[in-house]
Design a protein around this motif. Structure first.
Motif, PDB file in Angstrom:
ATOM      1  N   HIS A 117      -8.028   5.086   2.745  1.00  0.00           N
ATOM      2  CA  HIS A 117      -6.833   5.726   2.218  1.00  0.00           C
ATOM      3  C   HIS A 117      -6.008   6.401   3.300  1.00  0.00           C
ATOM      4  O   HIS A 117      -4.865   6.780   3.072  1.00  0.00           O
ATOM      5  CB  HIS A 117      -7.194   6.752   1.131  1.00  0.00           C
TER       6      HIS A 117
ATOM      7  N   ARG B 191      -4.338   3.081  -7.288  1.00  0.00           N
ATOM      8  CA  ARG B 191      -4.413   3.175  -5.826  1.00  0.00           C
ATOM      9  C   ARG B 191      -5.862   3.311  -5.368  1.00  0.00           C
ATOM     10  O   ARG B 191      -6.289   2.670  -4.404  1.00  0.00           O
ATOM     11  CB  ARG B 191      -3.585   4.360  -5.344  1.00  0.00           C
TER      12      ARG B 191
ATOM     13  N   LEU C  90       2.206   1.813  -3.464  1.00  0.00           N
ATOM     14  CA  LEU C  90       1.189   2.380  -4.350  1.00  0.00           C
ATOM     15  C   LEU C  90       0.986   3.862  -4.080  1.00  0.00           C
ATOM     16  O   LEU C  90       0.810   4.662  -5.008  1.00  0.00           O
ATOM     17  CB  LEU C  90      -0.133   1.629  -4.166  1.00  0.00           C
ATOM     18  N   ALA C  91       1.002   4.245  -2.813  1.00  0.00           N
ATOM     19  CA  ALA C  91       0.834   5.655  -2.460  1.00  0.00           C
ATOM     20  C   ALA C  91       2.005   6.489  -2.969  1.00  0.00           C
ATOM     21  O   ALA C  91       1.824   7.594  -3.492  1.00  0.00           O
ATOM     22  CB  ALA C  91       0.696   5.803  -0.950  1.00  0.00           C
TER      23      ALA C  91
ATOM     24  N   ALA D 253       1.716   6.919  -6.695  1.00  0.00           N
ATOM     25  CA  ALA D 253       0.669   7.872  -7.046  1.00  0.00           C
ATOM     26  C   ALA D 253       1.116   9.310  -6.828  1.00  0.00           C
ATOM     27  O   ALA D 253       0.715  10.214  -7.569  1.00  0.00           O
ATOM     28  CB  ALA D 253      -0.593   7.577  -6.232  1.00  0.00           C
TER      29      ALA D 253
ATOM     30  N   LEU E 150       0.822  -1.206   0.000  1.00  0.00           N
ATOM     31  CA  LEU E 150       0.000   0.000   0.000  1.00  0.00           C
ATOM     32  C   LEU E 150       0.857   1.256   0.000  1.00  0.00           C
ATOM     33  O   LEU E 150       0.545   2.239  -0.686  1.00  0.00           O
ATOM     34  CB  LEU E 150      -0.928  -0.003   1.210  1.00  0.00           C
TER      35      LEU E 150
ATOM     36  N   THR F  21      -2.306   5.251   4.031  1.00  0.00           N
ATOM     37  CA  THR F  21      -1.125   5.664   3.288  1.00  0.00           C
ATOM     38  C   THR F  21      -1.113   7.161   3.012  1.00  0.00           C
ATOM     39  O   THR F  21      -0.372   7.635   2.173  1.00  0.00           O
ATOM     40  CB  THR F  21      -1.063   4.905   1.952  1.00  0.00           C
TER      41      THR F  21
ATOM     42  N   GLN G 266      -0.869   6.843 -11.835  1.00  0.00           N
ATOM     43  CA  GLN G 266      -0.973   5.731 -10.889  1.00  0.00           C
ATOM     44  C   GLN G 266      -2.050   5.950  -9.831  1.00  0.00           C
ATOM     45  O   GLN G 266      -2.304   5.062  -9.013  1.00  0.00           O
ATOM     46  CB  GLN G 266       0.374   5.520 -10.194  1.00  0.00           C
TER      47      GLN G 266
END
Length: 228
Positions: free
Chosen positions: A186, A36, A22-23, A26, A19, A189, A32
């Motif tokens: 969310h 996410r 991914l953050a 992004a 996670l 992250t 990206q």
């Protein structure tokens, strides 16, 4: 979370790493952000029971024995087919009256040498060539996303019932319950704000040392021992 939770989510430290990756991606690359968002959306749906995943996994030489696992599909691009996968396990409640649990194991690309199945097997400490006799209770059907939605859902329901009834289906020692205080998923992250105490994830960590991390290879596969 917007809906009422019907499952307690457990996150391994490796899933939290996914996670955070991914953050970070992004923040660096706006393309990206969609991926996410879709991952966080599926996490919320797994908590509320809005989804049970796409299909149950099985055993396949080279991918390992994942017969107690379920996979969900995630898109990185709204104009393309789902190219990421989120893998989790169904686990019974810790105590009578508690919510049943879903242990989130990995979220990674579907294809490539370091794909989702390599990471999932490594995180479960399962060699890609081994079968695990204890997982025979889940049947011996190969992993297959084919078939109608009704057929796939029936198999998911059956495997979930088996997992909930089997005391051997226990979470990894690195797994922690996800509890969000006044926040959507969310927040896990989201970088700290001026008032971090108002929105924060909380992991219930039992006393004792954190289990050691062993990564003998890029995929993390453990050393193979004959007869495991």
């Amino acid at each position: 979370m917007s809906g009422r939770p019907t499952y307690e989510l457990l996150l391994t430290h490796k899933f939290v790493d996914d996670l955070r990756r991914l953050a970070a991606d992004a923040r660096r690359d706006p393309t990206q952000v969609f991926l996410r968002q879709q991952v966080l959306r599926q996490i919320e749906q797994l908590s509320t029971g809005a989804t049970d995943g796409h299909h149950a996994l099985g055993y396949e030489p080279g991918k390992g024995d994942l017969r107690d696992c379920v996979v969900g599909y995630v898109q990185s691009d709204p104009e393309r087919k789902a190219d990421y996968r989120l893998v989790f396990r169904e686990i019974a409640s810790a105590e009578s009256g508690d919510l049943p649990r879903r242990e989130l194991l990995a979220v990674r690309p579907r294809h490539g040498p370091n794909n989702i199945y390599a990471h999932t097997g490594a995180r479960l400490d399962r060699h890609p060539s081994d079968r695990h006799p204890g997982l025979n209770r889940f049947g011996d059907r190969p992993a297959n996303s084919g078939g109608s939605e009704a057929i796939r859902q029936a198999e998911l329901d059956t495997k979930r019932a088996i997992a909930h009834a089997w005391t051997g289906q226990q979470p990894l020692t690195s797994s922690r319950p996800l509890t969000l205080v006044n926040a959507p998923p969310h927040a896990l992250t989201t970088p700290p704000t001026r008032h971090p105490s108002t929105i924060r994830p909380t992991f219930h960590t039992p006393p004792g040392p954190r289990p050691p991390r062993t990564r003998p290879a890029p995929t993390g596969w453990p050393t193979h021992t004959t007869g495991r």
